[in-house]
Design a protein around this motif. Structure first.
Motif, PDB file in Angstrom:
ATOM      1  N   ARG A   1    -123.110  23.701  41.183  1.00  0.00           N
ATOM      2  CA  ARG A   1    -123.258  23.757  39.991  1.00  0.00           C
ATOM      3  C   ARG A   1    -123.367  25.393  39.826  1.00  0.00           C
ATOM      4  NH1 ARG A   1    -124.762  19.591  36.447  1.00  0.00           N
ATOM      5  NH2 ARG A   1    -125.594  21.027  35.065  1.00  0.00           N
ATOM      6  N   VAL A   2    -122.700  25.890  38.645  1.00  0.00           N
ATOM      7  CA  VAL A   2    -122.486  27.406  38.715  1.00  0.00           C
ATOM      8  C   VAL A   2    -123.052  27.879  37.014  1.00  0.00           C
ATOM      9  CG1 VAL A   2    -120.754  27.530  40.276  1.00  0.00           C
ATOM     10  CG2 VAL A   2    -120.198  27.418  37.687  1.00  0.00           C
ATOM     11  N   THR A   3    -123.276  28.937  36.973  1.00  0.00           N
ATOM     12  CA  THR A   3    -123.495  29.587  35.677  1.00  0.00           C
ATOM     13  C   THR A   3    -122.255  30.356  35.624  1.00  0.00           C
ATOM     14  OG1 THR A   3    -125.915  29.757  35.541  1.00  0.00           O
ATOM     15  CG2 THR A   3    -124.840  31.561  34.538  1.00  0.00           C
ATOM     16  N   LEU A   4    -121.564  30.360  34.418  1.00  0.00           N
ATOM     17  CA  LEU A   4    -120.261  31.159  33.905  1.00  0.00           C
ATOM     18  C   LEU A   4    -120.656  32.302  32.947  1.00  0.00           C
ATOM     19  CD1 LEU A   4    -117.408  28.681  33.496  1.00  0.00           C
ATOM     20  CD2 LEU A   4    -118.126  30.070  35.518  1.00  0.00           C
ATOM     21  N   VAL A   5    -120.477  33.509  33.095  1.00  0.00           N
ATOM     22  CA  VAL A   5    -120.360  34.460  32.411  1.00  0.00           C
ATOM     23  C   VAL A   5    -119.119  35.021  31.838  1.00  0.00           C
ATOM     24  CG1 VAL A   5    -121.374  36.947  31.721  1.00  0.00           C
ATOM     25  CG2 VAL A   5    -122.682  35.197  33.283  1.00  0.00           C
ATOM     26  N   VAL A   6    -118.511  34.802  30.498  1.00  0.00           N
ATOM     27  CA  VAL A   6    -117.105  35.052  30.292  1.00  0.00           C
ATOM     28  C   VAL A   6    -117.449  36.147  29.047  1.00  0.00           C
ATOM     29  CG1 VAL A   6    -115.049  34.081  29.786  1.00  0.00           C
ATOM     30  CG2 VAL A   6    -116.962  32.640  30.619  1.00  0.00           C
ATOM     31  N   GLN A   7    -116.612  36.926  28.901  1.00  0.00           N
ATOM     32  CA  GLN A   7    -116.326  38.093  28.089  1.00  0.00           C
ATOM     33  C   GLN A   7    -115.202  37.977  27.362  1.00  0.00           C
ATOM     34  OE1 GLN A   7    -114.436  41.238  28.081  1.00  0.00           O
ATOM     35  NE2 GLN A   7    -115.354  41.876  26.082  1.00  0.00           N
TER      36      GLN A   7
END
Length: 394
Positions: free
Chosen positions: A205-211
């Motif tokens: 499982r991941v954390t997504l940081v999107v700009q």
């Protein structure tokens, strides 16, 4: 023969035939493959003293320009070379099309090796920091930008996390096929390619940081892969109806002929496109990295032209869908909106109301523009680390 441009003069024109030959470095040289409670509202202040690469309200870029056939873009080491050495190439997402090779354009630079897709999977440029044994955080840049924008966030997260930033197809050092030659730059293709590269980068499982403008793509992916995500952190995403229209600085690249010409202009496609999103100017050494793809081949410009057309056509639908997804009662992913309040492209009006209505956490950064990870990298790194660690104090 050397043709020089001054970074302090953004308007830039060139004839349809580019008479300068540029030697580009091979993409994969010496690299190995990498096989509902009402939330609190936070406010973070930025320290301008720590912004070494971004100059607050500077009137012009710092630097004395560069030349194609000498100086900073000769065979001497450059900041772009140093950044490339930190990365790796990941192969992910099947190449479509007939397998034909794209021809050189009528105008602009010759198509480089990255414009010719392989016969099986696309090549993505990734930079990772931290131990693979730690929880993964995937950092996704916006339009137009590169993984390089997270260069100062990566080491902050590396202390306790496995942080990975990648270049989207069409950007930076990743593949940039011409449309109709394996990838057409539609938002649906970006969703499916995102699934492929995330599966390649992490089995956990991941954390997504999107700009920015790629946020709707990530939310669309997440809507069918909620079990894959621990956290979703959106940096200045287009959240309101008014946000669904590209600013003129970006939409101009979608225009017929004129857009194709401007997308081949390194200063307009890179410097002006990036700097108009906030009240900041980059140092020359930073700007050089962002310009590099547009200087080494025509493929980056053609990709920019194609992506701009797609965004102009499909962004409104994707923004509407993103709003519905984030407000749906079945949405279970912990979501945070980080907003740079000096954004010149996306208005803050309506953002706070949306977060209240959807019960998503809102964190404002008063000193950041559209590219939060550039303007407040240290603060952003600490915010991400805090959110992922489930601590409450920011």
């Amino acid at each position: 023969m050397a043709i020089s441009f001054s970074s302090s003069s953004i308007p830039f024109h060139f004839p349809l035939a580019f008479p300068v030959a540029i030697r580009s470095r091979p993409l994969i040289s010496k690299l190995q493959f990498f096989t509902k409670k009402k939330p609190p509202r936070f406010c973070c202040q930025s320290s301008s003293d720590s912004n070494e690469d971004y100059l607050l309200d500077a009137p012009v870029s710092v630097g004395d320009g560069f030349s194609f056939s000498g100086g900073k873009y000769s065979d001497e080491p450059s900041p772009a070379d140093e950044w490339f050495k930190q990365g790796m190439i990941v192969k992910a997402h099947p190449v479509g099309g007939t397998g034909e090779k794209a021809k050189d354009p009528i105008f602009g630079l010759a198509m480089g090796g990255s414009s010719q897709a392989t016969s099986d999977l696309f090549r993505w440029f990734c930079v990772e920091s931290g131990s693979p044994d730690n929880p993964p955080i995937i950092l996704i840049h916006g339009f137009p930008s590169q993984a390089y924008s997270y260069r100062k966030v990566l080491p902050i997260l590396s202390k306790n996390y496995h942080a990975i930033a990648f270049d989207w197809l069409g950007f930076g050092f990743s593949d940039k096929p011409q449309p109709k030659y394996g990838f057409d730059y539609t938002l649906n293709e970006y969703v499916s390619s995102l699934e492929s590269v995330i599966d390649k980068l992490s089995k956990d499982r991941v954390t997504l940081v999107v700009q920015g403008y790629f946020s709707p793509v990530a939310v669309k992916y997440a809507s069918t892969h909620q079990e894959k995500l621990n956290n979703l952190i959106l940096l200045n995403p287009p959240l309101t109806v008014k946000h669904a229209n590209l600013p003129s600085t970006l939409s101009i690249f979608s225009n017929f002929l004129l857009g194709e010409i401007f997308s081949q202009d390194p200063l307009r496609a890179s410097d002006k496109a990036l700097l108009s999103g906030g009240p900041y100017k980059m140092k020359e050494e930073v700007a050089m990295v962002y310009r590099r793809p547009y200087l080494t081949s025509g493929s980056a410009g053609f990709a920019l032209n194609a992506i701009s057309r797609t965004m102009k056509k499909e962004l409104k639908t994707y923004v509407e869908e993103m709003r519905k997804i984030l407000m749906d009662e079945n949405w279970k992913v912990k979501t945070t909106i980080c907003w740079g309040q000096r954004d010149r492209w996306l208005s803050y009006d309506g953002v706070e109301d949306f977060c209240k209505e959807s019960n998503h956490r809102l964190i404002t950064l008063p000193m950041a523009g559209h590219h939060v990870q550039e303007d407040c990298s240290e603060e952003l790194g600490k915010i991400i680390a805090t959110l992922v660690s489930k601590r409450t104090g920011i």
